[in-house]
Design an enzyme around this catalytic site. Structure first.
Site, PDB file in Angstrom:
ATOM      1  N   LYS A  52       0.830  -1.203   0.000  1.00 45.80           N
ATOM      2  CA  LYS A  52       0.000   0.000   0.000  1.00 45.80           C
ATOM      3  C   LYS A  52       0.864   1.252   0.000  1.00 45.80           C
ATOM      4  CE  LYS A  52      -3.533   2.732   0.392  1.00 45.80           C
ATOM      5  NZ  LYS A  52      -4.310   3.092  -0.814  1.00 45.80           N
ATOM      6  N   HIS A 107       2.165   1.640  -3.470  1.00 40.59           N
ATOM      7  CA  HIS A 107       1.028   2.055  -4.296  1.00 40.59           C
ATOM      8  C   HIS A 107       0.841   3.568  -4.199  1.00 40.59           C
ATOM      9  CE1 HIS A 107      -3.246   3.213  -4.597  1.00 40.59           C
ATOM     10  NE2 HIS A 107      -3.362   2.269  -5.518  1.00 40.59           N
ATOM     11  N   GLU A 129       1.343   6.638  -6.882  1.00 38.48           N
ATOM     12  CA  GLU A 129       0.297   7.643  -7.074  1.00 38.48           C
ATOM     13  C   GLU A 129       0.870   9.056  -6.987  1.00 38.48           C
ATOM     14  OE1 GLU A 129      -4.257   8.063  -5.573  1.00 38.48           O
ATOM     15  OE2 GLU A 129      -2.731   7.829  -4.024  1.00 38.48           O
ATOM     16  N   TYR A 130       1.811   9.281  -6.061  1.00 42.14           N
ATOM     17  CA  TYR A 130       2.485  10.583  -5.983  1.00 42.14           C
ATOM     18  C   TYR A 130       3.111  10.920  -7.331  1.00 42.14           C
ATOM     19  CZ  TYR A 130       2.538  11.460  -0.872  1.00 42.14           C
ATOM     20  OH  TYR A 130       2.207  11.753   0.429  1.00 42.14           O
ATOM     21  N   LYS A 152       0.776  12.961   3.492  1.00 40.25           N
ATOM     22  CA  LYS A 152       0.584  12.139   4.683  1.00 40.25           C
ATOM     23  C   LYS A 152       1.838  11.345   5.030  1.00 40.25           C
ATOM     24  CE  LYS A 152      -4.414  11.589   4.123  1.00 40.25           C
ATOM     25  NZ  LYS A 152      -5.529  10.619   3.937  1.00 40.25           N
TER      26      LYS A 152
END
Length: 261
Positions: free
Chosen positions: A42, A45, A49-50, A120
């Protein structure tokens, strides 16, 4: 993206599979490996995505400042890309944001959103571990750096009147330019996926995750997912180096861990 004990997953798997999104009739969940394997996958993943979001942002900058396109002109371009090879959740919401109006000002929403991003931490953690494992993930690394740089908004505003360059207007064939931007984005997205998969391969060997590539489901609705079979095949089957081997399943371990979304 659960990891931990295969035995424990056998007990909770039916619940997770029933609650998961479905793509082509398959649940978007699968047992990934022992211990923290699910959390790690995750994390990567999100790191991918970044990279994808940074690439899309750079195409927006090229088309907006280079061609002077308005949000109304950009929306159909990204919508068309989303119906072609670049079909993905991120491309879909990018096309949609260009059609939204700010209720307070009446301006296009994209033009009043603060150009200052936070994070995050998952992209940063991906870069950290890639460096620890000596795996090159430049697309992800740069995406994290660009988020950090966006935080210097006040400094950018002070410097803007003094640090300016020539107007970046493009005077050539506009349609050809748009096509070249699309092709560059496609190639860069593939490279970003390849970097993330290379990290997963190295981490699997280093941390004894024994990741099994073949059964991984498509990530319906997730940012790094895609509705195109070719993209799903790349994300699910291709190992760095071009093979599509399926290593033995991971051994059982204590507990089952479901990674945060």
């Amino acid at each position: 993206m659960p990891g931990g004990s295969r035995e424990a997953y056998g007990r909770v798997g039916p619940i997770l599979e029933a609650a998961a999104a479905q793509v082509d009739g398959e649940p978007c969940v699968a047992f990934l490996g022992p211990g923290s394997a699910g959390h790690y996958v995750k994390m990567v993943h999100n790191g991918i995505e970044y990279g994808l979001m940074e690439l899309i942002a750079e195409t927006y900058d090229l088309l907006k400042r280079g061609l002077g396109l308005t949000p109304a002109e950009l929306a159909p371009i990204y919508d068309r890309w989303n119906r072609e090879e670049l079909n993905s959740f991120l491309m879909e919401i990018t096309a949609k944001i260009f059609t939204r109006q700010d209720s307070r000002t009446g301006q296009p929403l994209i033009d009043v959103i603060l150009d200052k991003a936070k994070q995050k931490g998952t992209g940063m953690w991906t870069s950290w571990d890639a460096m620890d494992l000596q795996v090159a993930t430049p697309a992800i690394d740069v995406a994290v750096v660009m988020r950090d740089m966006s935080g210097y908004q006040e400094e950018r505003q002070v410097a803007a009147p003094f640090l300016f360059g020539p107007a970046p207007a493009y005077a050539g064939d506009r349609e050809r330019f748009i096509g070249q931007v699309k092709n560059a984005l496609y190639a860069a997205m593939i490279a970003t996926y390849a970097q993330g998969l290379a990290l997963l391969q190295k981490a699997s060997a280093t941390y004894a995750y024994n990741l099994n590539w073949r059964p991984w489901p498509a990530s319906g609705g997730a940012g790094a997912s895609s509705g195109r079979p070719s993209w799903r095949k790349s994300a699910r089957l291709i190992k760095p180096g071009g093979s599509a081997q399926s290593p033995p399943g991971p051994p059982p371990g204590p507990g089952v861990h479901e990674s945060a979304g």
